[in-house]
Design an enzyme around this catalytic site. Sequence first.
Site: not given
Length: 647
Positions: A370, A327, A383
């Site tokens: 989410h 991420s 997310c």
Amino acid sequence: MRRPPKDNAESQRRITRRGLIVGGAMAGFVGLLALRMRFMQVEQADQFRLLADENRINIRLIPPARGRIFDRDGAIVAENVPSYRITMVREEAGDVDEVISRLARLVELDPAELERARRALNELRGDTPVTIADRVTWEDISRVAVNTPALPGVTPEVGLSRRYPQGPDYAHVVGYVGPVSERDLERIDAPDQLLLIPRFQIGKIGLEARQEDLLRGKAGTKRVEVNASGRVMRELDRVEGEAGADVQITIDNDLQSYIHARLYGESAAAVVMDCETGDLLACASAPSFDPNLFVRGISVADYQALLDNKYRPLPNKAVQGMYPPGSTFKMVTALAALEDGQVDLNETVYCPGHLEVSGRRFHCWKRSGHGNMDMHGSLVESCDVYYYDVALRTGIEKISAMARRLGLGEQFDLPLTSVAAGLMPDRDWKRANRGEDWVIGDSVNAAIGQGFVLSTPLQLAVMTARLATNRAVMPRLVKSIDGVEQPIRPPEDLGLNENILREVRKAMFDVSNHRRGTAYSSRIIEDAFRMAGKTGTSQVRNITAAERARGVTRNADLPWERRDHALYVNYAPYDAPRIAVAVVVEHGGGGSTAAAPIARDITLQALYGEDPPLAAYPAKDRARIETQQEELRRARPDPSRDGSDRA
């Protein structure tokens, strides 16, 4: 019967003529010899005197002092210390075995080293000094010196050997030296004569290897007079060589030492980079090893222990280790999509916990989803579905181009061995390397830093510094050479849309400072030093549909080597970026739990220049941090030891 008088007179005349001819020839020959002798003794006297001198005079190389290496503040990192050794010249020794036998009665000789010396004595030129015993004591040198008449060809010498006073802290950056090997010589087209001296040391890895020509220096020479048995009688003259250049690197010794102590027990890497100059303030790989072991010749048992360690202490993970960025890559995808106009800052994507793409379900890390996510929220809460969606619109080519713009997939020109380029794939790469066409599932994986995407901790630090400054900051390791400051190339403007970049930075700030941020528990309380960052977790195994149905196995319940890698990148202070930090913990589990706390501690240590006050930490952490700081102080080297000498 008597000969007539007339015949006798004729015979006598013939004998006289012959005698005159022979006598004249002999006189002429003697005259020629006399002229030749005069020519040789008078006209060529200097030449023959020189030849005579050459028969009793040897010219030998004097190894130069290797250049020293210092940290950015002058703390010594690599130095030369006196080393006593005993050498032998085969031509001067005569009966080599007998001389070695006599020497062994005076000095304890290592069998392995003696075997190497015997091979060198047989293979090298007879006038080459070969080290018989290295790193002997002064008492050994004294005994040999007293007994030199019985040891022809043997010379006690004082040389210089490399020492790394900081031990493992710089093993991967500075590297180490070792004796020249056949493999080393094969790589060099025209080897310096110095390299042919047995046991001469050259850089093997790291800065020592990449700056070898600079650090080695140039050899000197000495002329020595030897007697008929080959014993050195006196030194006639000496021409000193040129010492190698001293090199000052950008690493901060105190910070480097702190990071190694902080990473203890982990298989990890951390890079700290100055956002303005690109100076690498720290570049640590854990676990490390003691480079001094390699200088002397590491034992088989010690080397095998390093090879068998599952945490891999030998590779420099900071520049060689290639990991899916997870991420931490999401800023790249967001910028590519926003700059290309495929999405705006306020547009939302609904996250139900997965996205169906071509009949395949790509999951978000949060199983329940989410809900509606815009760019800001998607970074703060990390997310995955948001990035799956925008990647399908943007395409891999634009994502890949943005990644390279930020320094991913680039092999930086640093004086370190095996600096990896990472991998930022695109359609052409897959076709050329896999023989397959790019599919949209590849783009979905790449959007969250998985799939084919690979990066090094160094590249992640560069990416973060560029996000913080909007400039093409380049990493730098060498600060000065022989006191001459090396130029810093002003970084070019990246040309990213400042309005978009500002929003990305705000989201990174909230990752660490908003209650919903994935790194909120590792925030900095001190307002002047608040950081902006991004967590990352990269999978190293496939999760099957059956496992998802029954519940994904927690990292803590998996064998260490099957756990996810943990990553965290950040820059600080948020309002005026000074440093960028990247931390990767191999199989650490989660970026928020394993990497972010380490990065926060490193950031504070770098900004304060010492142990930060407890007030910089959240109140709930202060008791633990106080204990941790005390433990780390005990683990770090004493600053009063030799390594703290200042240049």
